[in-house]
Scaffold this motif. Structure first.
Motif, PDB file in Angstrom:
ATOM      1  N   THR A  13       0.847  -1.193   0.000  1.00 35.18           N
ATOM      2  CA  THR A  13       0.000   0.000   0.000  1.00 35.18           C
ATOM      3  C   THR A  13       0.885   1.248   0.000  1.00 35.18           C
ATOM      4  OG1 THR A  13      -0.118  -0.037   2.414  1.00 35.18           O
ATOM      5  CG2 THR A  13      -1.856  -1.181   1.214  1.00 35.18           C
ATOM      6  N   ASP A  14       0.385   2.328  -0.709  1.00 37.15           N
ATOM      7  CA  ASP A  14       1.114   3.603  -0.785  1.00 37.15           C
ATOM      8  C   ASP A  14       0.220   4.688  -0.218  1.00 37.15           C
ATOM      9  OD1 ASP A  14       2.484   5.958  -1.565  1.00 37.15           O
ATOM     10  OD2 ASP A  14       3.445   4.853  -3.191  1.00 37.15           O
ATOM     11  N   ALA A  15       0.753   5.437   0.724  1.00 37.67           N
ATOM     12  CA  ALA A  15      -0.064   6.457   1.392  1.00 37.67           C
ATOM     13  C   ALA A  15      -0.312   7.688   0.533  1.00 37.67           C
ATOM     14  CB  ALA A  15       0.611   6.861   2.713  1.00 37.67           C
ATOM     15  N   ASP A  16       0.351   7.824  -0.629  1.00 34.95           N
ATOM     16  CA  ASP A  16       0.133   8.993  -1.487  1.00 34.95           C
ATOM     17  C   ASP A  16      -1.254   8.951  -2.113  1.00 34.95           C
ATOM     18  OD1 ASP A  16       2.659  10.034  -0.966  1.00 34.95           O
ATOM     19  OD2 ASP A  16       3.584   8.756  -2.483  1.00 34.95           O
ATOM     20  N   ASP A  17      -1.619  10.099  -2.748  1.00 30.59           N
ATOM     21  CA  ASP A  17      -2.961  10.263  -3.306  1.00 30.59           C
ATOM     22  C   ASP A  17      -3.094   9.428  -4.575  1.00 30.59           C
ATOM     23  OD1 ASP A  17      -5.435  11.037  -4.042  1.00 30.59           O
ATOM     24  OD2 ASP A  17      -4.969  13.172  -4.269  1.00 30.59           O
ATOM     25  N   PRO A  18      -3.996   8.442  -4.553  1.00 35.89           N
ATOM     26  CA  PRO A  18      -4.132   7.610  -5.753  1.00 35.89           C
ATOM     27  C   PRO A  18      -4.848   8.329  -6.885  1.00 35.89           C
ATOM     28  CG  PRO A  18      -5.722   6.946  -4.095  1.00 35.89           C
ATOM     29  CD  PRO A  18      -4.861   7.989  -3.458  1.00 35.89           C
ATOM     30  N   THR A  19      -5.486   9.449  -6.600  1.00 37.24           N
ATOM     31  CA  THR A  19      -6.234  10.162  -7.649  1.00 37.24           C
ATOM     32  C   THR A  19      -5.400  11.229  -8.327  1.00 37.24           C
ATOM     33  OG1 THR A  19      -7.097  11.784  -6.078  1.00 37.24           O
ATOM     34  CG2 THR A  19      -8.361   9.749  -6.377  1.00 37.24           C
ATOM     35  N   TYR A  20      -4.200  11.441  -7.852  1.00 41.10           N
ATOM     36  CA  TYR A  20      -3.372  12.524  -8.404  1.00 41.10           C
ATOM     37  C   TYR A  20      -2.040  11.940  -8.851  1.00 41.10           C
ATOM     38  CZ  TYR A  20      -0.683  16.843  -8.743  1.00 41.10           C
ATOM     39  OH  TYR A  20       0.102  17.881  -9.203  1.00 41.10           O
ATOM     40  N   GLY A  21      -1.810  11.942 -10.096  1.00 43.80           N
ATOM     41  CA  GLY A  21      -0.551  11.474 -10.643  1.00 43.80           C
ATOM     42  C   GLY A  21      -0.369   9.972 -10.466  1.00 43.80           C
ATOM     43  N   ASN A  22       0.889   9.539 -10.470  1.00 48.52           N
ATOM     44  CA  ASN A  22       1.247   8.126 -10.351  1.00 48.52           C
ATOM     45  C   ASN A  22       1.931   7.803  -9.021  1.00 48.52           C
ATOM     46  OD1 ASN A  22       0.321   7.565 -12.993  1.00 48.52           O
ATOM     47  ND2 ASN A  22       2.274   8.289 -13.861  1.00 48.52           N
ATOM     48  N   SER A  23       1.760   8.707  -8.074  1.00 47.92           N
ATOM     49  CA  SER A  23       2.470   8.514  -6.806  1.00 47.92           C
ATOM     50  C   SER A  23       2.043   7.250  -6.080  1.00 47.92           C
ATOM     51  CB  SER A  23       2.253   9.734  -5.897  1.00 47.92           C
ATOM     52  OG  SER A  23       2.745  10.891  -6.509  1.00 47.92           O
ATOM     53  N   ALA A  24       0.820   6.810  -6.296  1.00 53.08           N
ATOM     54  CA  ALA A  24       0.329   5.623  -5.568  1.00 53.08           C
ATOM     55  C   ALA A  24       0.140   4.426  -6.482  1.00 53.08           C
ATOM     56  CB  ALA A  24      -0.977   5.961  -4.860  1.00 53.08           C
ATOM     57  N   ARG A  25       0.606   4.477  -7.696  1.00 56.75           N
ATOM     58  CA  ARG A  25       0.463   3.353  -8.617  1.00 56.75           C
ATOM     59  C   ARG A  25       1.699   2.457  -8.471  1.00 56.75           C
ATOM     60  NH1 ARG A  25      -1.173   5.252 -14.505  1.00 56.75           N
ATOM     61  NH2 ARG A  25      -1.275   2.982 -14.673  1.00 56.75           N
ATOM     62  N   VAL A  26       1.448   1.227  -8.004  1.00 54.40           N
ATOM     63  CA  VAL A  26       2.542   0.332  -7.608  1.00 54.40           C
ATOM     64  C   VAL A  26       2.628  -0.813  -8.604  1.00 54.40           C
ATOM     65  CG1 VAL A  26       3.369  -1.211  -5.795  1.00 54.40           C
ATOM     66  CG2 VAL A  26       2.243   0.920  -5.180  1.00 54.40           C
ATOM     67  N   VAL A  27       3.870  -1.219  -8.867  1.00 53.52           N
ATOM     68  CA  VAL A  27       4.137  -2.427  -9.646  1.00 53.52           C
ATOM     69  C   VAL A  27       5.093  -3.302  -8.840  1.00 53.52           C
ATOM     70  CG1 VAL A  27       3.740  -1.354 -11.890  1.00 53.52           C
ATOM     71  CG2 VAL A  27       6.025  -1.297 -10.893  1.00 53.52           C
ATOM     72  N   TYR A  28       4.992  -4.647  -9.042  1.00 55.67           N
ATOM     73  CA  TYR A  28       5.772  -5.612  -8.265  1.00 55.67           C
ATOM     74  C   TYR A  28       6.830  -6.262  -9.142  1.00 55.67           C
ATOM     75  CZ  TYR A  28       1.761  -5.202  -5.114  1.00 55.67           C
ATOM     76  OH  TYR A  28       0.771  -4.726  -4.302  1.00 55.67           O
ATOM     77  N   SER A  29       7.924  -6.599  -8.502  1.00 55.15           N
ATOM     78  CA  SER A  29       9.006  -7.317  -9.189  1.00 55.15           C
ATOM     79  C   SER A  29       9.702  -8.217  -8.172  1.00 55.15           C
ATOM     80  CB  SER A  29       9.995  -6.334  -9.821  1.00 55.15           C
ATOM     81  OG  SER A  29      10.614  -5.520  -8.811  1.00 55.15           O
ATOM     82  N   ILE A  30      10.415  -9.232  -8.643  1.00 56.10           N
ATOM     83  CA  ILE A  30      11.115 -10.173  -7.774  1.00 56.10           C
ATOM     84  C   ILE A  30      12.607  -9.872  -7.834  1.00 56.10           C
ATOM     85  CG2 ILE A  30      11.166 -11.908  -9.627  1.00 56.10           C
ATOM     86  CD1 ILE A  30      11.002 -14.037  -7.383  1.00 56.10           C
ATOM     87  N   LEU A  31      13.198  -9.629  -6.673  1.00 57.92           N
ATOM     88  CA  LEU A  31      14.621  -9.340  -6.595  1.00 57.92           C
ATOM     89  C   LEU A  31      15.437 -10.590  -6.295  1.00 57.92           C
ATOM     90  CD1 LEU A  31      14.562  -5.992  -4.551  1.00 57.92           C
ATOM     91  CD2 LEU A  31      14.470  -6.319  -7.033  1.00 57.92           C
ATOM     92  N   GLN A  32      14.860 -11.535  -5.555  1.00 62.89           N
ATOM     93  CA  GLN A  32      15.566 -12.768  -5.194  1.00 62.89           C
ATOM     94  C   GLN A  32      14.575 -13.921  -5.249  1.00 62.89           C
ATOM     95  OE1 GLN A  32      17.863 -12.611  -1.542  1.00 62.89           O
ATOM     96  NE2 GLN A  32      17.478 -14.774  -1.141  1.00 62.89           N
ATOM     97  N   GLY A  33      14.990 -15.060  -5.786  1.00 64.60           N
ATOM     98  CA  GLY A  33      14.127 -16.222  -5.905  1.00 64.60           C
ATOM     99  C   GLY A  33      13.982 -16.716  -7.318  1.00 64.60           C
ATOM    100  N   GLN A  34      14.643 -16.065  -8.258  1.00 61.93           N
ATOM    101  CA  GLN A  34      14.634 -16.524  -9.644  1.00 61.93           C
ATOM    102  C   GLN A  34      15.740 -17.570  -9.821  1.00 61.93           C
ATOM    103  OE1 GLN A  34      15.205 -12.737 -11.577  1.00 61.93           O
ATOM    104  NE2 GLN A  34      13.015 -12.467 -11.985  1.00 61.93           N
ATOM    105  N   PRO A  35      15.573 -18.497 -10.711  1.00 60.16           N
ATOM    106  CA  PRO A  35      14.488 -18.638 -11.708  1.00 60.16           C
ATOM    107  C   PRO A  35      13.366 -19.539 -11.234  1.00 60.16           C
ATOM    108  CG  PRO A  35      16.229 -20.159 -12.226  1.00 60.16           C
ATOM    109  CD  PRO A  35      16.652 -19.457 -10.969  1.00 60.16           C
TER     110      PRO A  35
END
Length: 785
Positions: free
Chosen positions: A178-200
């Motif tokens: 969760t991101d505490a920024d305003d989800p209705t203004y800009g992309n400050s609260a738009r989150v994407v996920y990625s894996i840093l460890q655990g591949q392949p």
């Protein structure tokens, strides 16, 4: 084209909104005071507030107050007559207003995540009268968001499990940031996920955060746990975005993908032939890389020559196969067994059956070892029968035992006397023939259970046990008798032919066809005129009266002899006497009293005479007790004076001796046993260098007749003394006798004796013996001159 008033008002509102979103302040619009201002309504007002939403960026870090905007009324002519005041949320504490110009500033750092907007009210007052010149107006200050909060995983760290060997794309777990920024203004609260460890091994969906398997055939037995690091980044993952991470521990759960396997193709175990049934012979285990329920085993014997001799079961705790004995082993019969044992999983997973059979087999060879076994009887129990009339020494039966070993050692027999305490039976040690040793009585003991011991001649410690049950057969050796002690009564007013008693009989014998008793009166009682007997033919008989008018004063008791004969071969009989009392009965024939005392007393002494005789006897006893008491009071004391026996005088000895520990200064045994011969004793009170000066020893043994005569005289005196106590007493006789081996222990006669003993050495013993040296030394004549 000419605009109307309404259209013109809407046009101005659109221009104001455009300027606000472009970052321009409303205060700039209020500077053109010559133009009319409009509220959000549709009608034009000549004098009105200019208000709308004000926008302020959060997290302002400057040193000066942040300019927010300007309030202005068209009443204000710029001459300072109008004063502006501010009220509402944050007024004076966060937001301040210049009362002359209407400029609004923020004095503190604002955080949209704490409060997104503030609602305030503005008022224009006449400075002189302090009265409002315009209606109070309300406006909003909105805090514009900036990207100042990173995404956070509120539920992390995560743990999850997925079955091993799962296909690619199998969902493991979903993570959420969760991101505490305003989800209705800009992309400050738009989150994407990625894996840093655990591949392949694993992957994550960028938008949803769902973690999935990325490799097929992940084997728990190779690696059972993985640590993943997942990142969530705002600004749609663009550069400059903030990010947060969490860890996910993924555990591969077990599936039944490994078949059981025996570590060896064959096993061999040695067991003694004496091993008891149900004993454990061996434990074998098939290895299985799986765990839990997937590793549970089932064992069974699929082939071999020991299928009926051995069995195998599973230990649920260790998953071992336990081989146990079902029947006794015999080295002489079979020396080895071979078993084919199979191990299989209880629950096989059909998905992995293609990997091969989920079972395995192994061979177990069991070698039977020879042991020296005790003799074995041909039968576990020998039932025998013997008549109780058999003679002593007759043969009852025979037992047989043999040595099961190849040596076939001879066997000797004996009876365990703990099972034959009365020694009714004997057994021949060599042949095993059992004979009677005493007369038998079935009524005492109908069955004898004895234990016969069979011992090897070469090794007596090897003992076998056989059991013999000897049943004693009955003969007719007990005569019948009354079943109970009958208390029979007859009423004085009994009528002839009246049944007064019904009797039955018992017999200790037990004939095979049952008892049959015959009752009759004896020859002497057949012709009596008082009673008769009727045999009921059902092992009972009835006693009837022959006359009426029985009287207690004439005869109160009648004795009726009855003969009872059994049906044995030969038959036995007995005579039993039935006692019949004459009683006074009521109208129902129930006996009231059977006491004949009322009729007996007139023929003898009266009650008063008996009381008088008893009183005389008691008086005589009292007189005798008084006489005995008076005689005891006149008894003389048992103290003897000097005239009766001068030999009992008390003699004083001034010999100090050696104290409590002096047990050898005088030989006291000489006073107790006249036949003892004194030997030289070492005195503790004499120094070693003068021990040769002690008294000489005596070897003579005087006659003890004088002592015997003295004791008999005293015994006679005690017997004839009328005042002597009637109880045993201990009397002490302090008499040494003439010519005593011990001689006199007194030193009073030493001065007048003709002893040639020289006592001059006493003066060398020190001052403690000075008195004795003066008495017995060379100067003793002058002592008494």
């Amino acid at each position: 084209m000419k605009l109307g008033k309404v259209e013109f008002c809407h046009f101005l509102q659109l221009i104001a909104l455009f300027l606000c979103f472009s970052g321009m302040s409303q205060a700039e619009l209020s500077r053109s005071g010559s133009k009319p201002y409009f509220q959000s309504g549709r009608s034009r007002t000549k004098r009105s507030w200019v208000w709308n939403q004000f926008f302020v960026l959060e997290e302002y870090m400057g040193s000066d107050p942040l300019y927010v905007g300007k309030l202005h009324s068209d009443v204000d002519k710029g001459d300072g007559s109008i004063k502006y005041i501010l009220s509402g949320e944050g007024a004076s504490s966060i937001f301040i207003i210049d009362e002359n110009t209407g400029d609004i500033h923020a004095t503190k750092r604002l955080d949209r995540e704490e409060q997104a907007y503030y609602t305030l009210r503005a008022q224009a007052l006449d400075r002189l009268t302090n009265k409002p010149v315009e209606p109070e107006s309300e406006f909003v200050i909105k805090i514009q968001d900036i990207n100042d909060n990173e995404p956070k995983f509120l539920d992390g760290p995560y743990t999850a499990g997925v079955p091993e060997m799962s296909p690619v794309g199998t969902s493991v777990v979903q993570v959420t940031a969760t991101d505490a920024d305003d989800p209705t203004y800009g992309n400050s609260a738009r989150v994407v996920y990625s894996i840093l460890q655990g591949q392949p091994y694993f992957s994550v969906e960028p938008k949803t955060g769902v973690i999935k398997t990325a490799l097929p055939n992940m084997d728990r037995e190779a690696k059972d746990q993985y640590l993943l690091v997942i990142q969530a980044k705002d600004m749609v993952g663009q550069n400059g975005g903030l990010s947060g991470t969490t860890s996910v521990t993924v555990t591969l759960t077990d599936v039944n993908d490994n078949p059981p396997r025996f570590p060896r193709r064959s096993y061999q175990y040695n067991v003694p032939e004496s091993l008891p049934v149900a004993s454990v012979v061996a434990r074998i285990k098939a290895a299985d890389a799986d765990i839990g329920a997937n590793a549970e085993m089932e064992y069974k014997i699929v082939d071999g020559d020991g299928l009926g001799i051995f069995k195998i079961s599973v230990d649920k705790d260790t998953q071992e196969g336990i081989i146990t004995i079902q029947k006794d082993l015999d080295f002489e019969a079979k020396t080895s067994y071979t078993l084919r044992i199979e191990a299989a999983n209880k629950d096989a997973d059909p998905r992995f059956l293609s990997l091969g059979p989920f079972s395995d087999t192994t061979t177990v060879k069991i070698i039977v070892e020879d042991v020296d076994e005790p003799p074995v009887f041909s039968s576990p129990l020998y039932p025998m029968e013997v008549s109780e009339a058999t003679q002593v020494g007759n043969i009852i039966g025979t037992v047989a035992a043999h040595d099961p070993d190849s040596s076939n050692s001879p066997v000797r027999y004996s009876i365990d006397r703990n099972t034959d305490l009365e020694r009714y039976f004997n057994i021949d040690a060599n042949s095993g023939v059992i004979t009677t040793a005493k007369s038998l009585d079935r009524e005492t003991n109908a069955v004898h259970n004895i234990t016969v011991l069979a011992m090897e001649s070469q090794n007596p410690s090897q003992v076998g046990r056989g059991y013999v049950a000897i049943t004693i057969l009955d003969i007719n050796d007990n005569a019948p008798e009354f079943a109970m002690n009958y208390e029979t009564t007859v009423c004085e007013n009994a009528q002839p032919g009246q049944v007064i008693q019904k009797i039955s009989a018992v017999d200790k014998d037990e004939p095979s066809n049952g008892h049959q008793f015959y009752f009759s009166l004896t020859t002497d009682a057949t012709n009596n005129h008082n009673f008769s007997l009727k045999d009921n033919k059902d092992n009972t008989a009835s006693i009837l009266t022959r006359r009426n008018g029985f009287r207690r004063q004439e005869q109160s008791v009648y004795y009726l002899p009855i003969s009872i004969v059994d049906s044995g071969s030969p038959s036995l009989s007995s005579t039993n006497t039935l006692t019949i009392r004459v009683c006074d009965c009521d109208a129902d024939g129930i006996a009231q009293t059977c006491n004949a005392e009322a009729y007996v007393l007139p023929a003898g002494l009266s009650t008063g005479a008996l009381i008088a005789i008893l009183a005389c006897v008691l008086t005589l006893l009292v007189l005798i007790l008084l006489i005995v008491t008076m005689r005891r009071r006149k008894k003389e004391p048992l103290i003897f004076d000097e005239e009766r026996d001068i030999r009992e005088n008390i003699v004083r000895y001034d010999d100090e001796g050696g104290g409590e520990e002096d047990t050898e200064a005088f030989d006291m045994a000489a006073l107790r046993n006249l036949n003892v011969i004194r030997d030289t004793k070492t005195r503790r009170d004499v120094t070693p260098e003068i021990q040769f000066l002690s008294r000489p020893t005596f070897k003579s043994i005087p006659d003890n007749v004088i002592f015997r005569e003295f004791i008999w005289e005293r015994l006679k005196e005690a017997d004839v003394d009328p005042c002597a106590p009637p109880y045993d007493s201990l009397q002490t006789y302090a008499f040494e006798g003439n010519g005593s081996v011990a001689e006199s222990l007194s030193s009073l006669d030493s001065i007048s004796s003709n002893s040639d003993q020289n006592y001059d050495y006493l003066s060398d013993w020190g001052p403690r013996f000075k008195r004795l040296a003066d008495m017995y030394g060379t100067g003793q004549e002058s002592l008494y001159s």
